[in-house]
Motif scaffolding. Sequence first.
Motif, PDB file in Angstrom:
ATOM      1  N   ASP A   7       0.812  -1.223   0.000  1.00  0.00           N
ATOM      2  CA  ASP A   7       0.000   0.000   0.000  1.00  0.00           C
ATOM      3  C   ASP A   7       0.844   1.272   0.000  1.00  0.00           C
ATOM      4  O   ASP A   7       0.308   2.375   0.008  1.00  0.00           O
ATOM      5  CB  ASP A   7      -1.000   0.006   1.142  1.00  0.00           C
ATOM      6  CG  ASP A   7      -0.352  -0.072   2.517  1.00  0.00           C
ATOM      7  OD1 ASP A   7       0.891  -0.105   2.614  1.00  0.00           O
ATOM      8  OD2 ASP A   7      -1.102  -0.103   3.514  1.00  0.00           O
ATOM      9  N   CYS A   9       2.453   2.034  -2.555  1.00  0.00           N
ATOM     10  CA  CYS A   9       2.422   2.375  -3.982  1.00  0.00           C
ATOM     11  C   CYS A   9       1.876   3.786  -4.167  1.00  0.00           C
ATOM     12  O   CYS A   9       0.888   4.173  -3.544  1.00  0.00           O
ATOM     13  CB  CYS A   9       1.527   1.371  -4.717  1.00  0.00           C
ATOM     14  SG  CYS A   9       1.265   1.740  -6.464  1.00  0.00           S
ATOM     15  N   ASN A  11       1.102   4.950  -7.295  1.00  0.00           N
ATOM     16  CA  ASN A  11       0.432   4.962  -8.601  1.00  0.00           C
ATOM     17  C   ASN A  11       1.193   5.781  -9.642  1.00  0.00           C
ATOM     18  O   ASN A  11       0.605   6.559 -10.391  1.00  0.00           O
ATOM     19  CB  ASN A  11      -1.004   5.477  -8.464  1.00  0.00           C
ATOM     20  CG  ASN A  11      -1.884   4.504  -7.725  1.00  0.00           C
ATOM     21  OD1 ASN A  11      -1.959   3.335  -8.064  1.00  0.00           O
ATOM     22  ND2 ASN A  11      -2.541   4.988  -6.679  1.00  0.00           N
ATOM     23  N   GLN A  26      -3.996  -1.840 -12.816  1.00  0.00           N
ATOM     24  CA  GLN A  26      -4.494  -0.867 -11.840  1.00  0.00           C
ATOM     25  C   GLN A  26      -5.604  -1.514 -11.035  1.00  0.00           C
ATOM     26  O   GLN A  26      -6.567  -2.027 -11.587  1.00  0.00           O
ATOM     27  CB  GLN A  26      -5.008   0.383 -12.553  1.00  0.00           C
ATOM     28  CG  GLN A  26      -5.538   1.449 -11.611  1.00  0.00           C
ATOM     29  CD  GLN A  26      -4.480   2.026 -10.690  1.00  0.00           C
ATOM     30  OE1 GLN A  26      -3.427   2.437 -11.118  1.00  0.00           O
ATOM     31  NE2 GLN A  26      -4.765   2.049  -9.406  1.00  0.00           N
ATOM     32  N   ALA A  28      -8.217  -1.114  -7.395  1.00  0.00           N
ATOM     33  CA  ALA A  28      -9.149  -0.108  -6.897  1.00  0.00           C
ATOM     34  C   ALA A  28      -8.427   1.129  -6.377  1.00  0.00           C
ATOM     35  O   ALA A  28      -8.876   2.249  -6.583  1.00  0.00           O
ATOM     36  CB  ALA A  28     -10.029  -0.703  -5.810  1.00  0.00           C
ATOM     37  N   GLU A  29      -7.293   0.910  -5.684  1.00  0.00           N
ATOM     38  CA  GLU A  29      -6.565   2.049  -5.127  1.00  0.00           C
ATOM     39  C   GLU A  29      -5.101   2.101  -5.545  1.00  0.00           C
ATOM     40  O   GLU A  29      -4.536   3.177  -5.655  1.00  0.00           O
ATOM     41  CB  GLU A  29      -6.667   2.031  -3.601  1.00  0.00           C
ATOM     42  CG  GLU A  29      -8.091   2.250  -3.114  1.00  0.00           C
ATOM     43  CD  GLU A  29      -8.175   2.399  -1.614  1.00  0.00           C
ATOM     44  OE1 GLU A  29      -7.177   2.796  -0.990  1.00  0.00           O
ATOM     45  OE2 GLU A  29      -9.253   2.105  -1.072  1.00  0.00           O
ATOM     46  N   ILE A  30      -4.497   0.939  -5.713  1.00  0.00           N
ATOM     47  CA  ILE A  30      -3.084   0.867  -6.113  1.00  0.00           C
ATOM     48  C   ILE A  30      -2.937  -0.200  -7.199  1.00  0.00           C
ATOM     49  O   ILE A  30      -3.871  -0.956  -7.472  1.00  0.00           O
ATOM     50  CB  ILE A  30      -2.159   0.524  -4.921  1.00  0.00           C
ATOM     51  CG1 ILE A  30      -2.527  -0.846  -4.330  1.00  0.00           C
ATOM     52  CG2 ILE A  30      -2.191   1.627  -3.872  1.00  0.00           C
ATOM     53  CD1 ILE A  30      -1.579  -1.350  -3.263  1.00  0.00           C
ATOM     54  N   TYR A  31      -1.758  -0.256  -7.794  1.00  0.00           N
ATOM     55  CA  TYR A  31      -1.494  -1.307  -8.765  1.00  0.00           C
ATOM     56  C   TYR A  31      -1.459  -2.657  -8.058  1.00  0.00           C
ATOM     57  O   TYR A  31      -1.108  -2.756  -6.882  1.00  0.00           O
ATOM     58  CB  TYR A  31      -0.176  -1.048  -9.497  1.00  0.00           C
ATOM     59  CG  TYR A  31      -0.342  -0.091 -10.640  1.00  0.00           C
ATOM     60  CD1 TYR A  31      -0.686  -0.545 -11.907  1.00  0.00           C
ATOM     61  CD2 TYR A  31      -0.206   1.279 -10.446  1.00  0.00           C
ATOM     62  CE1 TYR A  31      -0.877   0.332 -12.959  1.00  0.00           C
ATOM     63  CE2 TYR A  31      -0.392   2.169 -11.494  1.00  0.00           C
ATOM     64  CZ  TYR A  31      -0.732   1.683 -12.748  1.00  0.00           C
ATOM     65  OH  TYR A  31      -0.934   2.558 -13.791  1.00  0.00           O
ATOM     66  N   GLU A  32      -1.848  -3.703  -8.791  1.00  0.00           N
ATOM     67  CA  GLU A  32      -1.880  -5.056  -8.247  1.00  0.00           C
ATOM     68  C   GLU A  32      -1.154  -6.003  -9.194  1.00  0.00           C
ATOM     69  O   GLU A  32      -1.067  -5.743 -10.398  1.00  0.00           O
ATOM     70  CB  GLU A  32      -3.331  -5.516  -8.087  1.00  0.00           C
ATOM     71  CG  GLU A  32      -4.109  -4.655  -7.123  1.00  0.00           C
ATOM     72  CD  GLU A  32      -5.580  -5.031  -7.040  1.00  0.00           C
ATOM     73  OE1 GLU A  32      -6.061  -5.812  -7.906  1.00  0.00           O
ATOM     74  OE2 GLU A  32      -6.254  -4.554  -6.126  1.00  0.00           O
TER      75      GLU A  32
END
Length: 81
Positions: A7, A9, A11, A26, A28-32
């Motif tokens: 978390d 990240c 972005n 991308q 919901a909130e950060i890259y996965e």
Amino acid sequence: MSLLITDECINCDVCEPECPNGAISQGAEIYEIAPNLCTECVGHYDTPQCVEVCPVDCIILDPENPETKDELMEKYHLIND
């Protein structure tokens, strides 16, 4: 092991285009990173390219997905053959 983006990240968008397997997207909130597609760049490069370009060092080994180099190479062949 596949890799995991923490978390921390920011972005910054630099990791996604570096992934040769298309494992980074991308979220919901950060890259996965999709563990079923991540080979830590085994078969492509000597080191994980996303880790190389990440400016905040937020990409770590995923403790939930332990894999040996042989398993990563096998996954590479399944994805790319």
